[in-house]
Design a protein around this motif. Sequence first.
Motif, PDB file in Angstrom:
ATOM      1  N   ARG A  10       0.822  -1.211   0.000  1.00 42.52           N
ATOM      2  CA  ARG A  10       0.000   0.000   0.000  1.00 42.52           C
ATOM      3  C   ARG A  10       0.855   1.260   0.000  1.00 42.52           C
ATOM      4  O   ARG A  10       0.495   2.249  -0.631  1.00 42.52           O
ATOM      5  CB  ARG A  10      -0.966  -0.026   1.179  1.00 42.52           C
ATOM      6  N   ALA A  11       1.976   1.224   0.678  1.00 41.95           N
ATOM      7  CA  ALA A  11       2.882   2.373   0.681  1.00 41.95           C
ATOM      8  C   ALA A  11       3.427   2.630  -0.718  1.00 41.95           C
ATOM      9  O   ALA A  11       3.506   3.783  -1.160  1.00 41.95           O
ATOM     10  CB  ALA A  11       4.026   2.147   1.667  1.00 41.95           C
ATOM     11  N   GLU A  12       3.783   1.575  -1.425  1.00 40.88           N
ATOM     12  CA  GLU A  12       4.311   1.745  -2.784  1.00 40.88           C
ATOM     13  C   GLU A  12       3.277   2.385  -3.703  1.00 40.88           C
ATOM     14  O   GLU A  12       3.611   3.274  -4.491  1.00 40.88           O
ATOM     15  CB  GLU A  12       4.778   0.403  -3.355  1.00 40.88           C
ATOM     16  N   VAL A  13       2.041   1.953  -3.616  1.00 41.61           N
ATOM     17  CA  VAL A  13       0.976   2.547  -4.433  1.00 41.61           C
ATOM     18  C   VAL A  13       0.820   4.027  -4.094  1.00 41.61           C
ATOM     19  O   VAL A  13       0.726   4.886  -4.981  1.00 41.61           O
ATOM     20  CB  VAL A  13      -0.358   1.791  -4.240  1.00 41.61           C
ATOM     21  N   PHE A  14       0.805   4.339  -2.799  1.00 37.86           N
ATOM     22  CA  PHE A  14       0.684   5.729  -2.357  1.00 37.86           C
ATOM     23  C   PHE A  14       1.846   6.569  -2.879  1.00 37.86           C
ATOM     24  O   PHE A  14       1.642   7.645  -3.450  1.00 37.86           O
ATOM     25  CB  PHE A  14       0.622   5.786  -0.826  1.00 37.86           C
ATOM     26  N   PHE A  15       3.078   6.090  -2.719  1.00 32.47           N
ATOM     27  CA  PHE A  15       4.239   6.872  -3.161  1.00 32.47           C
ATOM     28  C   PHE A  15       4.284   6.993  -4.688  1.00 32.47           C
ATOM     29  O   PHE A  15       4.715   8.024  -5.209  1.00 32.47           O
ATOM     30  CB  PHE A  15       5.536   6.285  -2.608  1.00 32.47           C
ATOM     31  N   ASP A  16       3.835   5.974  -5.412  1.00 29.12           N
ATOM     32  CA  ASP A  16       3.762   6.085  -6.879  1.00 29.12           C
ATOM     33  C   ASP A  16       2.869   7.251  -7.275  1.00 29.12           C
ATOM     34  O   ASP A  16       3.192   8.032  -8.177  1.00 29.12           O
ATOM     35  CB  ASP A  16       3.236   4.794  -7.511  1.00 29.12           C
ATOM     36  N   ARG A  17       1.722   7.383  -6.599  1.00 31.21           N
ATOM     37  CA  ARG A  17       0.805   8.500  -6.898  1.00 31.21           C
ATOM     38  C   ARG A  17       1.430   9.842  -6.510  1.00 31.21           C
ATOM     39  O   ARG A  17       1.362  10.795  -7.274  1.00 31.21           O
ATOM     40  CB  ARG A  17      -0.513   8.317  -6.141  1.00 31.21           C
ATOM     41  N   LEU A  18       1.992   9.893  -5.315  1.00 33.58           N
ATOM     42  CA  LEU A  18       2.565  11.153  -4.832  1.00 33.58           C
ATOM     43  C   LEU A  18       3.737  11.601  -5.703  1.00 33.58           C
ATOM     44  O   LEU A  18       3.934  12.802  -5.918  1.00 33.58           O
ATOM     45  CB  LEU A  18       3.008  11.008  -3.374  1.00 33.58           C
ATOM     46  N   GLN A  19       4.466  10.650  -6.239  1.00 32.48           N
ATOM     47  CA  GLN A  19       5.630  10.994  -7.055  1.00 32.48           C
ATOM     48  C   GLN A  19       5.248  11.684  -8.357  1.00 32.48           C
ATOM     49  O   GLN A  19       6.077  12.318  -8.989  1.00 32.48           O
ATOM     50  CB  GLN A  19       6.453   9.742  -7.338  1.00 32.48           C
ATOM     51  N   MET A  20       3.995  11.640  -8.730  1.00 36.46           N
ATOM     52  CA  MET A  20       3.551  12.391  -9.911  1.00 36.46           C
ATOM     53  C   MET A  20       3.525  13.889  -9.611  1.00 36.46           C
ATOM     54  O   MET A  20       3.543  14.706 -10.525  1.00 36.46           O
ATOM     55  CB  MET A  20       2.176  11.905 -10.363  1.00 36.46           C
ATOM     56  N   SER A  21       3.495  14.264  -8.324  1.00 35.37           N
ATOM     57  CA  SER A  21       3.447  15.678  -7.933  1.00 35.37           C
ATOM     58  C   SER A  21       4.755  16.187  -7.338  1.00 35.37           C
ATOM     59  O   SER A  21       5.051  17.371  -7.447  1.00 35.37           O
ATOM     60  CB  SER A  21       2.334  15.892  -6.902  1.00 35.37           C
ATOM     61  N   TYR A  22       5.492  15.327  -6.669  1.00 39.36           N
ATOM     62  CA  TYR A  22       6.738  15.714  -6.019  1.00 39.36           C
ATOM     63  C   TYR A  22       7.824  14.692  -6.337  1.00 39.36           C
ATOM     64  O   TYR A  22       7.577  13.494  -6.221  1.00 39.36           O
ATOM     65  CB  TYR A  22       6.579  15.725  -4.484  1.00 39.36           C
ATOM     66  N   PRO A  23       9.027  15.153  -6.679  1.00 38.80           N
ATOM     67  CA  PRO A  23      10.134  14.207  -6.794  1.00 38.80           C
ATOM     68  C   PRO A  23      10.416  13.647  -5.394  1.00 38.80           C
ATOM     69  O   PRO A  23      10.496  14.403  -4.426  1.00 38.80           O
ATOM     70  CB  PRO A  23      11.306  15.052  -7.283  1.00 38.80           C
ATOM     71  N   LEU A  24      10.550  12.339  -5.285  1.00 39.69           N
ATOM     72  CA  LEU A  24      10.781  11.711  -3.994  1.00 39.69           C
ATOM     73  C   LEU A  24      12.135  11.027  -3.970  1.00 39.69           C
ATOM     74  O   LEU A  24      12.613  10.543  -4.992  1.00 39.69           O
ATOM     75  CB  LEU A  24       9.681  10.671  -3.699  1.00 39.69           C
ATOM     76  N   ARG A  25      12.705  10.977  -2.787  1.00 31.64           N
ATOM     77  CA  ARG A  25      13.963  10.273  -2.566  1.00 31.64           C
ATOM     78  C   ARG A  25      13.747   9.262  -1.447  1.00 31.64           C
ATOM     79  O   ARG A  25      12.839   9.424  -0.640  1.00 31.64           O
ATOM     80  CB  ARG A  25      15.082  11.249  -2.215  1.00 31.64           C
ATOM     81  N   VAL A  26      14.569   8.238  -1.414  1.00 28.75           N
ATOM     82  CA  VAL A  26      14.498   7.225  -0.375  1.00 28.75           C
ATOM     83  C   VAL A  26      15.869   7.036   0.262  1.00 28.75           C
ATOM     84  O   VAL A  26      16.901   7.270  -0.379  1.00 28.75           O
ATOM     85  CB  VAL A  26      13.967   5.868  -0.901  1.00 28.75           C
ATOM     86  N   GLU A  73      17.195   8.700  -5.705  1.00 23.97           N
ATOM     87  CA  GLU A  73      15.887   8.982  -6.284  1.00 23.97           C
ATOM     88  C   GLU A  73      15.011   7.732  -6.148  1.00 23.97           C
ATOM     89  O   GLU A  73      15.469   6.614  -6.365  1.00 23.97           O
ATOM     90  CB  GLU A  73      16.056   9.338  -7.760  1.00 23.97           C
ATOM     91  N   ARG A  74      13.776   7.926  -5.765  1.00 24.11           N
ATOM     92  CA  ARG A  74      12.848   6.802  -5.638  1.00 24.11           C
ATOM     93  C   ARG A  74      12.450   6.340  -7.032  1.00 24.11           C
ATOM     94  O   ARG A  74      12.052   7.132  -7.869  1.00 24.11           O
ATOM     95  CB  ARG A  74      11.599   7.199  -4.862  1.00 24.11           C
ATOM     96  N   ILE A  75      12.555   5.045  -7.263  1.00 22.69           N
ATOM     97  CA  ILE A  75      12.140   4.455  -8.512  1.00 22.69           C
ATOM     98  C   ILE A  75      10.765   3.827  -8.283  1.00 22.69           C
ATOM     99  O   ILE A  75      10.615   2.973  -7.421  1.00 22.69           O
ATOM    100  CB  ILE A  75      13.133   3.353  -8.984  1.00 22.69           C
ATOM    101  N   GLY A  76       9.765   4.280  -9.060  1.00 19.85           N
ATOM    102  CA  GLY A  76       8.421   3.737  -8.922  1.00 19.85           C
ATOM    103  C   GLY A  76       8.332   2.316  -9.424  1.00 19.85           C
ATOM    104  O   GLY A  76       9.193   1.851 -10.181  1.00 19.85           O
ATOM    105  N   ARG A  77       7.313   1.633  -8.972  1.00 18.07           N
ATOM    106  CA  ARG A  77       7.101   0.257  -9.435  1.00 18.07           C
ATOM    107  C   ARG A  77       6.712   0.272 -10.895  1.00 18.07           C
ATOM    108  O   ARG A  77       6.003   1.143 -11.362  1.00 18.07           O
ATOM    109  CB  ARG A  77       6.008  -0.423  -8.621  1.00 18.07           C
ATOM    110  N   ARG A  78       7.145  -0.726 -11.603  1.00 26.35           N
ATOM    111  CA  ARG A  78       6.783  -0.882 -13.002  1.00 26.35           C
ATOM    112  C   ARG A  78       5.741  -1.998 -13.085  1.00 26.35           C
ATOM    113  O   ARG A  78       5.957  -3.092 -12.609  1.00 26.35           O
ATOM    114  CB  ARG A  78       7.995  -1.243 -13.836  1.00 26.35           C
ATOM    115  N   VAL A  79       4.630  -1.666 -13.705  1.00 25.33           N
ATOM    116  CA  VAL A  79       3.557  -2.638 -13.830  1.00 25.33           C
ATOM    117  C   VAL A  79       3.622  -3.262 -15.218  1.00 25.33           C
ATOM    118  O   VAL A  79       3.658  -2.556 -16.229  1.00 25.33           O
ATOM    119  CB  VAL A  79       2.186  -1.963 -13.603  1.00 25.33           C
TER     120      VAL A  79
END
Length: 139
Positions: A106-122, A131-137
Motif C-alpha cells: 500500500r505504501a508503494e501505491v501511495f508513493f507512486d501516486r505522490l511521485q507524480m506531484s513531487y520528486p521523492l527520494r528514499v 531517487e525513488r524508482i516507482g514500481r513498473r507494472v
Amino acid sequence: MGEGLYHSRDGRTAYAEPFKGLDPEDRDLLDWAYDDLVATIRAQLTATWEPVERAWRDRSSRIIARNRLHEIWLTGDSYGRIHITFGVRSDLYETDALARSLVDDRAEVFFDRLQMSYPLRVRTSPWTSAERIGRRVAA
C-alpha cells in the motif's frame, strides 16, 4: 557531522524537498509550501482516509491522515526535507499483524501516486539517499 535520514520500523518512508529554491527567511512562503504538500498528499488518498489535525506520532512527527489500519505522518529535518511515512497506526492491537502485512504494497501505491506531484527520494543508508524508482507494472 550532518543529520541522518529519518527511518521508522513501522512503515515506509520517502522524502520530498518542498522548500527547495525558496527563501528560507520567507516564513509565509515556507508555510504555504508545507500546507501545499499536506494538501497534495491528502488528495492522493481514497475516501477511506480521513484528514487528521493536531495529532503527533512522536515529538517531531505530525500525523496528517489515517484510515482503519494505517496513518501518514510527516517529519521535518534541519535540511528542509520532509520525510513522509506511510505506516501502521500506533493504536492498533487486534489488527496490527494485518496492517503490517499490507503496509509495503500500500505504501508503494501511495508513493507512486505522490511521485507524480513531487520528486521523492528514499534512504539508502543512514546518511545517503537515492531517487525513488516507482514500481513498473507489466502490461
